[in-house]
Scaffold this motif. Sequence first.
Motif, PDB file in Angstrom:
ATOM      1  N   PRO A 188      41.601  39.088  38.737  1.00 60.08           N
ATOM      2  CA  PRO A 188      40.506  39.019  39.512  1.00 60.08           C
ATOM      3  C   PRO A 188      40.802  38.885  41.008  1.00 60.08           C
ATOM      4  CG  PRO A 188      39.831  37.779  37.879  1.00 60.08           C
ATOM      5  CD  PRO A 188      41.527  37.767  37.709  1.00 60.08           C
ATOM      6  N   ALA A 189      41.802  38.199  41.526  1.00 54.49           N
ATOM      7  CA  ALA A 189      41.906  37.783  42.754  1.00 54.49           C
ATOM      8  C   ALA A 189      42.971  39.065  43.313  1.00 54.49           C
ATOM      9  CB  ALA A 189      43.053  36.815  42.948  1.00 54.49           C
ATOM     10  N   LEU A 190      43.509  39.865  42.500  1.00 55.49           N
ATOM     11  CA  LEU A 190      44.323  41.158  42.871  1.00 55.49           C
ATOM     12  C   LEU A 190      43.172  42.046  43.256  1.00 55.49           C
ATOM     13  CD1 LEU A 190      47.383  42.367  41.214  1.00 55.49           C
ATOM     14  CD2 LEU A 190      45.673  44.090  41.725  1.00 55.49           C
ATOM     15  N   VAL A 191      42.458  42.465  42.186  1.00 59.13           N
ATOM     16  CA  VAL A 191      41.500  43.455  42.485  1.00 59.13           C
ATOM     17  C   VAL A 191      40.690  43.254  43.712  1.00 59.13           C
ATOM     18  CG1 VAL A 191      39.573  44.477  41.460  1.00 59.13           C
ATOM     19  CG2 VAL A 191      41.485  44.119  39.931  1.00 59.13           C
ATOM     20  N   GLY A 192      40.115  41.995  43.715  1.00 60.35           N
ATOM     21  CA  GLY A 192      39.423  41.777  44.999  1.00 60.35           C
ATOM     22  C   GLY A 192      39.877  41.912  46.233  1.00 60.35           C
ATOM     23  N   THR A 193      41.146  41.525  46.255  1.00 63.05           N
ATOM     24  CA  THR A 193      41.905  41.698  47.540  1.00 63.05           C
ATOM     25  C   THR A 193      42.185  43.076  48.026  1.00 63.05           C
ATOM     26  OG1 THR A 193      43.050  39.520  47.224  1.00 63.05           O
ATOM     27  CG2 THR A 193      44.208  41.170  48.430  1.00 63.05           C
ATOM     28  N   GLU A 194      42.555  43.911  46.882  1.00 64.06           N
ATOM     29  CA  GLU A 194      42.832  45.372  47.221  1.00 64.06           C
ATOM     30  C   GLU A 194      41.683  46.048  47.610  1.00 64.06           C
ATOM     31  OE1 GLU A 194      45.912  46.092  47.644  1.00 64.06           O
ATOM     32  OE2 GLU A 194      46.351  44.015  47.040  1.00 64.06           O
ATOM     33  N   CYS A 195      40.242  45.619  46.862  1.00 65.16           N
ATOM     34  CA  CYS A 195      39.145  46.138  47.412  1.00 65.16           C
ATOM     35  C   CYS A 195      38.831  45.964  48.691  1.00 65.16           C
ATOM     36  CB  CYS A 195      37.988  45.731  46.626  1.00 65.16           C
ATOM     37  SG  CYS A 195      38.062  46.407  44.809  1.00 65.16           S
ATOM     38  N   LEU A 203      34.456  33.026  41.304  1.00 65.16           N
ATOM     39  CA  LEU A 203      34.101  33.537  42.580  1.00 65.16           C
ATOM     40  C   LEU A 203      34.600  34.876  42.772  1.00 65.16           C
ATOM     41  CD1 LEU A 203      34.614  30.354  45.256  1.00 65.16           C
ATOM     42  CD2 LEU A 203      32.436  31.425  44.457  1.00 65.16           C
ATOM     43  N   TRP A 204      35.828  35.366  42.633  1.00 66.36           N
ATOM     44  CA  TRP A 204      36.472  36.478  42.528  1.00 66.36           C
ATOM     45  C   TRP A 204      35.749  37.295  41.933  1.00 66.36           C
ATOM     46  CZ3 TRP A 204      39.066  38.449  46.397  1.00 66.36           C
ATOM     47  CH2 TRP A 204      39.899  37.720  47.070  1.00 66.36           C
ATOM     48  N   MET A 205      35.314  37.252  40.508  1.00 68.55           N
ATOM     49  CA  MET A 205      34.675  37.918  39.674  1.00 68.55           C
ATOM     50  C   MET A 205      33.065  38.506  40.190  1.00 68.55           C
ATOM     51  SD  MET A 205      35.974  37.405  35.965  1.00 68.55           S
ATOM     52  CE  MET A 205      35.748  35.650  36.044  1.00 68.55           C
ATOM     53  N   VAL A 206      32.480  37.307  40.827  1.00 68.04           N
ATOM     54  CA  VAL A 206      31.289  37.544  41.446  1.00 68.04           C
ATOM     55  C   VAL A 206      31.352  38.401  42.766  1.00 68.04           C
ATOM     56  CG1 VAL A 206      29.329  36.394  42.946  1.00 68.04           C
ATOM     57  CG2 VAL A 206      30.196  35.470  40.617  1.00 68.04           C
ATOM     58  N   PHE A 207      32.377  38.245  43.376  1.00 68.54           N
ATOM     59  CA  PHE A 207      32.605  38.937  44.456  1.00 68.54           C
ATOM     60  C   PHE A 207      32.595  40.558  44.185  1.00 68.54           C
ATOM     61  CE2 PHE A 207      35.816  40.700  47.459  1.00 68.54           C
ATOM     62  CZ  PHE A 207      35.062  41.050  48.437  1.00 68.54           C
ATOM     63  N   ILE A 208      33.607  40.728  43.090  1.00 61.67           N
ATOM     64  CA  ILE A 208      33.928  41.999  42.732  1.00 61.67           C
ATOM     65  C   ILE A 208      32.523  42.870  42.484  1.00 61.67           C
ATOM     66  CG2 ILE A 208      35.244  43.703  41.335  1.00 61.67           C
ATOM     67  CD1 ILE A 208      37.286  41.501  41.040  1.00 61.67           C
ATOM     68  N   LEU A 209      31.906  41.953  41.551  1.00 58.97           N
ATOM     69  CA  LEU A 209      30.463  42.599  41.132  1.00 58.97           C
ATOM     70  C   LEU A 209      29.483  42.941  42.356  1.00 58.97           C
ATOM     71  CD1 LEU A 209      29.713  40.541  37.872  1.00 58.97           C
ATOM     72  CD2 LEU A 209      30.470  43.023  37.814  1.00 58.97           C
ATOM     73  N   PHE A 210      29.614  41.846  43.200  1.00 56.79           N
ATOM     74  CA  PHE A 210      28.689  42.017  44.523  1.00 56.79           C
ATOM     75  C   PHE A 210      29.361  43.628  45.199  1.00 56.79           C
ATOM     76  CE2 PHE A 210      28.128  41.479  48.964  1.00 56.79           C
ATOM     77  CZ  PHE A 210      26.647  41.322  48.975  1.00 56.79           C
ATOM     78  N   MET A 211      30.609  43.772  45.378  1.00 57.01           N
ATOM     79  CA  MET A 211      31.206  44.767  45.889  1.00 57.01           C
ATOM     80  C   MET A 211      30.768  46.187  45.187  1.00 57.01           C
ATOM     81  SD  MET A 211      34.822  43.922  47.748  1.00 57.01           S
ATOM     82  CE  MET A 211      34.717  45.617  48.415  1.00 57.01           C
ATOM     83  N   TRP A 212      30.748  46.085  44.029  1.00 59.82           N
ATOM     84  CA  TRP A 212      30.504  47.072  43.102  1.00 59.82           C
ATOM     85  C   TRP A 212      29.101  47.918  43.292  1.00 59.82           C
ATOM     86  CZ3 TRP A 212      33.376  50.751  40.999  1.00 59.82           C
ATOM     87  CH2 TRP A 212      32.920  51.581  39.881  1.00 59.82           C
TER      88      TRP A 212
END
Length: 400
Positions: free
Chosen positions: A119-126, A47-56
């Motif tokens: 993934p959780a760290l990158v998503g949280t900081e974004c 979920l975090w990786m999908v979320f990061i891609l979505f944000m990007w």
Amino acid sequence: MICRRNVYERVSVGLIIVLLIIYLMGNTSLFSFIPSYMLTYWIIPGLWMVFILFMWFKVPKMHLETKLRHKGTILVWAFNCGVAMLMANLFAGMIQGFGKSPYSHSLQGILMNILFIFPALVGTECIRSYIMSTFGKRHKLKVACGVIVLMTFLGLNIGKLVQLTTLKDLTMYLAEQLLPSLCENILATYLVLCGGPLASIIYVGMTAAMEWFSPILPNLDWLAKGVVGMAVPIGCLMVVSSRYSKLTKEVKAYRIKEESIWQWAPTAILSVLIIWFTVGVFPIYPSAIATGSMQPMIDPGDVVLVRKVQDVEDVEGLKIGDVIQFSRDDILINHRIVDVLEQEGVTVYQTKGDNNSGIDSRLVKIEEVKGTIVGVVPKVGWPTLLFKSSNPEDLIDIEF
């Protein structure tokens, strides 16, 4: 412009909701029907990786407050903050020792931990950065406080928190986990404000990398973890905020107003340390005196400083003339050792108050000794005596 701002705000609210949902998935029993291993190492990281891609690719981009030419400098500062945390932990480990890491360091274990952590760290900081960029321009101080509280809360382990039953357990949890997490989030939020998500990812990521991937870790007690976990982030924060102020050449009066959230942190930590000292979590703790049995050395209303007995060797090292604090029927008594005896092969102590006419009627056993008196602070214990005065029966068994 107003319409575009509304889009950013709606996106930020949506990001907070996503963050809360993922937190609930990992910290509550709402998703107990999913095997925990699958949830922890596959579903949530996915979920975090999908979320990061979505944000990007899909989320509208926000511009940093910091000028582009300053970003590289701030990233270097973030790296230096991470190095400072690593060095502080290593130095503390040299004092208290090192232990083997509890995490797997096989190739599979390392890959799974990377999947779990980053993934959780990158998503949280974004998310942290997006919220600060969206709302922080108008209400920087309030938004920063809200983000810090939110991220600290999301770092809590609810299961462990509900198991805290005593004041000591709560104090240890505050020192070892909650307050260091709060200080880390204060620094991470400031780094995000200055340099965007990459700055906080560098700092938080370096700390996480040491914990999860080093084969040996500092074997620190809870108090040392608390001191390192609070002192280093706050020290780095003071240095970075001072340099950032000079870097951007902002008006001094404006900086004082806007940085008040960062300036109260050292005062808050000092207050916490005073509370710890008062409740007796340090090797030396205070204790108010209610009687005059040790006059003229100790008067009623004085506070004595007691060095805790740490082990059996400390007790066996006691000698005639030492003033000790010992417990008897839930009452703390402070008297002088006048003789060291053996009773059925076990060491016991004969005690007497300096102002008493005779020795104490009962011998003091090793397990009753709490510590030795190392100092006296006159008269500051009177407020405690006012509370005790409503229960005079508590003092009946004390010998004068």
